[in-house]
Design a protein around this motif. Structure first.
Motif, short mmCIF file in Angstrom:
data_model
loop_
_atom_site.label_atom_id
_atom_site.label_comp_id
_atom_site.label_asym_id
_atom_site.label_seq_id
_atom_site.Cartn_x
_atom_site.Cartn_y
_atom_site.Cartn_z
N LEU A 20 0.84 -1.18 0.00
CA LEU A 20 0.00 0.00 0.00
C LEU A 20 0.88 1.24 0.00
CD1 LEU A 20 -2.71 -0.96 2.66
CD2 LEU A 20 -2.61 -1.51 0.22
N SER A 21 0.40 2.27 -0.67
CA SER A 21 1.09 3.56 -0.68
C SER A 21 0.14 4.64 -0.18
CB SER A 21 1.54 3.92 -2.09
OG SER A 21 2.46 2.98 -2.60
N CYS A 22 0.70 5.65 0.41
CA CYS A 22 -0.07 6.80 0.88
C CYS A 22 0.70 8.04 0.43
CB CYS A 22 -0.21 6.76 2.39
SG CYS A 22 -0.95 8.24 3.12
N ALA A 23 0.15 8.72 -0.56
CA ALA A 23 0.81 9.90 -1.11
C ALA A 23 0.31 11.14 -0.39
CB ALA A 23 0.53 10.00 -2.59
N ALA A 24 1.24 11.98 0.05
CA ALA A 24 0.89 13.21 0.74
C ALA A 24 1.06 14.40 -0.19
CB ALA A 24 1.77 13.39 1.98
N SER A 25 0.19 15.37 -0.05
CA SER A 25 0.30 16.61 -0.81
C SER A 25 -0.15 17.76 0.09
CB SER A 25 -0.56 16.57 -2.07
OG SER A 25 -1.93 16.42 -1.74
N GLY A 26 0.23 18.95 -0.31
CA GLY A 26 -0.14 20.12 0.47
C GLY A 26 0.94 20.54 1.45
N ARG A 27 1.52 19.57 2.14
CA ARG A 27 2.63 19.82 3.05
C ARG A 27 3.57 18.64 3.01
NH1 ARG A 27 0.58 22.85 8.62
NH2 ARG A 27 0.20 24.87 7.65
N THR A 28 4.80 18.88 3.40
CA THR A 28 5.78 17.81 3.35
C THR A 28 5.48 16.75 4.39
OG1 THR A 28 8.13 17.30 3.54
CG2 THR A 28 7.29 19.12 4.87
N LEU A 29 5.67 15.51 3.99
CA LEU A 29 5.35 14.38 4.86
C LEU A 29 6.22 14.38 6.12
CD1 LEU A 29 3.52 11.81 4.87
CD2 LEU A 29 5.52 10.58 4.02
N TYR A 80 4.48 3.90 3.04
CA TYR A 80 4.21 2.58 2.48
C TYR A 80 3.83 1.60 3.59
CZ TYR A 80 6.87 4.51 -1.43
OH TYR A 80 7.31 5.30 -2.46
N LEU A 81 3.12 0.56 3.17
CA LEU A 81 2.88 -0.58 4.04
C LEU A 81 3.04 -1.83 3.20
CD1 LEU A 81 2.09 -1.49 6.93
CD2 LEU A 81 -0.26 -1.72 6.07
N GLN A 82 4.14 -2.54 3.40
CA GLN A 82 4.38 -3.81 2.72
C GLN A 82 3.71 -4.90 3.53
OE1 GLN A 82 6.02 -4.54 -0.26
NE2 GLN A 82 5.22 -6.59 0.08
N MET A 83 2.81 -5.62 2.89
CA MET A 83 2.05 -6.67 3.58
C MET A 83 2.36 -8.02 2.93
SD MET A 83 -1.61 -4.71 4.05
CE MET A 83 -2.03 -4.82 2.32
N ASN A 84 2.95 -8.89 3.70
CA ASN A 84 3.30 -10.23 3.23
C ASN A 84 2.49 -11.28 3.97
OD1 ASN A 84 5.31 -9.06 1.58
ND2 ASN A 84 6.84 -9.23 3.21
N SER A 85 2.45 -12.47 3.41
CA SER A 85 1.75 -13.60 4.04
C SER A 85 0.34 -13.18 4.48
CB SER A 85 2.55 -14.10 5.24
OG SER A 85 3.83 -14.51 4.86
N LEU A 86 -0.38 -12.59 3.56
CA LEU A 86 -1.70 -12.07 3.90
C LEU A 86 -2.66 -13.19 4.27
CD1 LEU A 86 -1.88 -9.27 1.23
CD2 LEU A 86 -2.25 -8.93 3.68
N LYS A 87 -3.55 -12.87 5.21
CA LYS A 87 -4.53 -13.81 5.71
C LYS A 87 -5.94 -13.26 5.46
CE LYS A 87 -1.45 -15.00 9.55
NZ LYS A 87 -1.32 -15.08 11.04
N PRO A 88 -6.95 -14.10 5.39
CA PRO A 88 -8.32 -13.60 5.21
C PRO A 88 -8.72 -12.58 6.28
CG PRO A 88 -8.26 -15.94 4.79
CD PRO A 88 -6.89 -15.57 5.30
#
Length: 124
Positions: A20-29, A80-88
């Protein structure tokens, strides 16, 4: 103020990975301590992970520890959020959130800025 937009969600099978990605705008992250939360149908929003505005000390919910990794690239204004070995049971809408504080929090009420969320569905 900062605007946050998540992306990268989708439908995957158990054991797969997503980032997952989270893009920021308007102000610096880099002004913000950032977190990821999720909300499954019929359940309350719950903490997933957080990363401070300074330093690299990350925090994870026990349910995702060892499988998920949070990271930030302030030069790209992206979380970012790297998600591995995902479960239901990881199926939920995932939200990124920001707070103007040095330290992370596991309480969603401590975050002022929120994205609109991205759906993650994990099939068994």
């Amino acid at each position: 103020q900062v605007q946050l937009v998540e992306s990268g969600g989708g439908l995957v099978q158990a054991g797969d990975s997503l980032r997952l990605s989270c893009a920021a705008s308007g102000r610096t992250l880099r002004r913000y301590t950032m977190g990821w939360f999720r909300q499954a149908p019929g359940k309350e929003r719950e903490f997933v992970s957080a990363i401070p505005r300074i330093g690299y000390s990350t925090t994870y919910a026990d349910s995702v520890k060892g499988r998920f990794t949070i990271a930030r690239d302030d030069a790209k204004n992206t979380l970012y959020l790297q998600m591995n070995s995902l479960k239901p049971e990881d199926t939920a809408v995932y939200y990124c959130a920001g707070r103007e504080h040095y330290f992370p929090s596991v309480d969603s009420g401590d975050y002022r800025y929120w994205g609109q969320g991205t759906q993650v569905t994990v099939s068994s």
